[in-house]
Enzyme design. Structure first.
Site, PDB file in Angstrom:
ATOM      1  N   SER A 107      -1.959  -2.694   4.010  1.00  0.00           N
ATOM      2  CA  SER A 107      -1.286  -3.001   3.862  1.00  0.00           C
ATOM      3  C   SER A 107      -1.023  -4.377   4.544  1.00  0.00           C
ATOM      4  O   SER A 107      -1.727  -5.133   4.336  1.00  0.00           O
ATOM      5  CB  SER A 107       0.250  -3.198   3.761  1.00  0.00           C
ATOM      6  OG  SER A 107       1.229  -3.524   3.277  1.00  0.00           O
ATOM      7  N   ASP A 159       2.520  -1.305  -8.307  1.00  0.00           N
ATOM      8  CA  ASP A 159       2.928  -1.679  -6.621  1.00  0.00           C
ATOM      9  C   ASP A 159       3.577  -3.126  -6.857  1.00  0.00           C
ATOM     10  O   ASP A 159       3.081  -4.311  -7.753  1.00  0.00           O
ATOM     11  CB  ASP A 159       1.637  -2.558  -6.103  1.00  0.00           C
ATOM     12  CG  ASP A 159       1.765  -2.744  -4.360  1.00  0.00           C
ATOM     13  OD1 ASP A 159       3.238  -3.455  -4.360  1.00  0.00           O
ATOM     14  OD2 ASP A 159       1.528  -2.257  -3.940  1.00  0.00           O
ATOM     15  N   HIS A 190       3.455   0.950  -3.826  1.00  0.00           N
ATOM     16  CA  HIS A 190       2.999   0.268  -2.582  1.00  0.00           C
ATOM     17  C   HIS A 190       2.113   1.439  -1.387  1.00  0.00           C
ATOM     18  O   HIS A 190       1.577   1.087  -0.230  1.00  0.00           O
ATOM     19  CB  HIS A 190       4.239  -0.973  -2.137  1.00  0.00           C
ATOM     20  CG  HIS A 190       3.081  -1.895  -0.723  1.00  0.00           C
ATOM     21  ND1 HIS A 190       2.005  -2.494  -1.048  1.00  0.00           N
ATOM     22  CD2 HIS A 190       3.286  -2.011   0.267  1.00  0.00           C
ATOM     23  CE1 HIS A 190       1.495  -3.231  -0.413  1.00  0.00           C
ATOM     24  NE2 HIS A 190       2.387  -2.478   0.716  1.00  0.00           N
TER      25      HIS A 190
HETATM   26  C1  MLT Z   1       1.540  -8.138   3.935  1.00  0.00           C
HETATM   27  O1  MLT Z   1       0.731  -8.342   5.118  1.00  0.00           O
HETATM   28  O2  MLT Z   1       2.888  -9.211   4.193  1.00  0.00           O
HETATM   29  C2  MLT Z   1       1.818  -7.412   3.717  1.00  0.00           C
HETATM   30  O3  MLT Z   1       0.741  -7.019   2.197  1.00  0.00           O
HETATM   31  C3  MLT Z   1       2.996  -6.792   2.998  1.00  0.00           C
HETATM   32  C4  MLT Z   1       3.618  -5.917   3.767  1.00  0.00           C
HETATM   33  O4  MLT Z   1       3.137  -6.016   5.084  1.00  0.00           O
HETATM   34  O5  MLT Z   1       4.944  -5.509   3.413  1.00  0.00           O
END
Ligand code: MLT
Length: 209
Positions: A107, A159, A190
């Protein structure tokens, strides 16, 4: 520039030619989060895990965002340079090969790893990006790597945070700039699931063992 050091854990494997897994957590995580995952990706790797230097309501991140999925691109640039500067200094201090880093990001961690691919295209030996989003816009042909490093990307088909179609476009962008991207669509949201880990372990075997 006013770069800050980063919190980290480093576990050396005791082999000077080893690759190093560079673990980068998601929002609200820390440098311990991905250690169990690293153990599933194969043996013989040094482990380096960082904590993001940015706080969002007390949650560590690797760069600031303006809203869900809307990134502060100026901060993406700054934090990417800050992290690479730190990695270069740490390579000398801890004695790992800076040319043998394999990023493993989830993420937000996948997104800073992606920013390294774009801003320092030749630095990483490879990258595993779980649930990534393209971290910078308007960069179509502003970067290129002659190293053809392999990149693993896994997207969750349900997601709610990342649009899988955008992940596919991001993969195309990296491919057209010299990376060898393998994309995997996983029936998940996610969060990481076992299938991500199984596919990532197979990909590691094919590319780094
Ligand atoms: C981000 O970089 O903000 C994301 O991909 C989403 C997250 O970290 O929750």
């Amino acid at each position: 520039m006013d770069f800050k050091p980063m919190q980290y854990v480093y576990e050396a494997v005791g082999n000077p030619t080893a690759y190093t897994l560079l673990l980068l957590h998601g929002t609200g995580g820390d440098e311990r989060d991905l250690l169990p995952l690293a153990g599933s990706l194969g043996k013989g790797f040094n482990i380096l895990s960082l904590r993001g230097n940015v706080q969002e309501h007390g949650m560590p991140r690797f760069f600031r965002r303006l809203g869900m999925g809307v990134f502060d691109e100026e901060d993406v640039h700054f934090r990417t340079h800050e992290m690479v500067h730190f990695l270069k200094e740490l390579a000398t201090k801890e004695g790992f090969d800076i040319n043998k880093l394999i990023a493993v990001g989830y993420s937000n961690g996948a997104n800073i790893a992606g920013a390294v691919l774009i801003l320092y295209p030749e630095l990483l030996a490879g990258a595993l990006l779980f649930r990534p989003m393209q971290p910078l816009g308007g960069i179509e042909d502003s970067f290129e790597t002659p190293r053809q490093q392999p990149v693993f990307m896994s997207a969750g088909t349900q997601d709610g945070t990342v649009d899988p179609a955008a992940t596919a476009a991001y993969a195309t962008l990296l491919n057209s700039n010299g990376f060898k991207v393998s994309t995997f669509d996983i029936p998940a949201g996610h969060n990481l699931v076992q299938r991500d880990i199984t596919l990532a372990a197979e990909w590691m075997k094919d590319n780094f063992q």
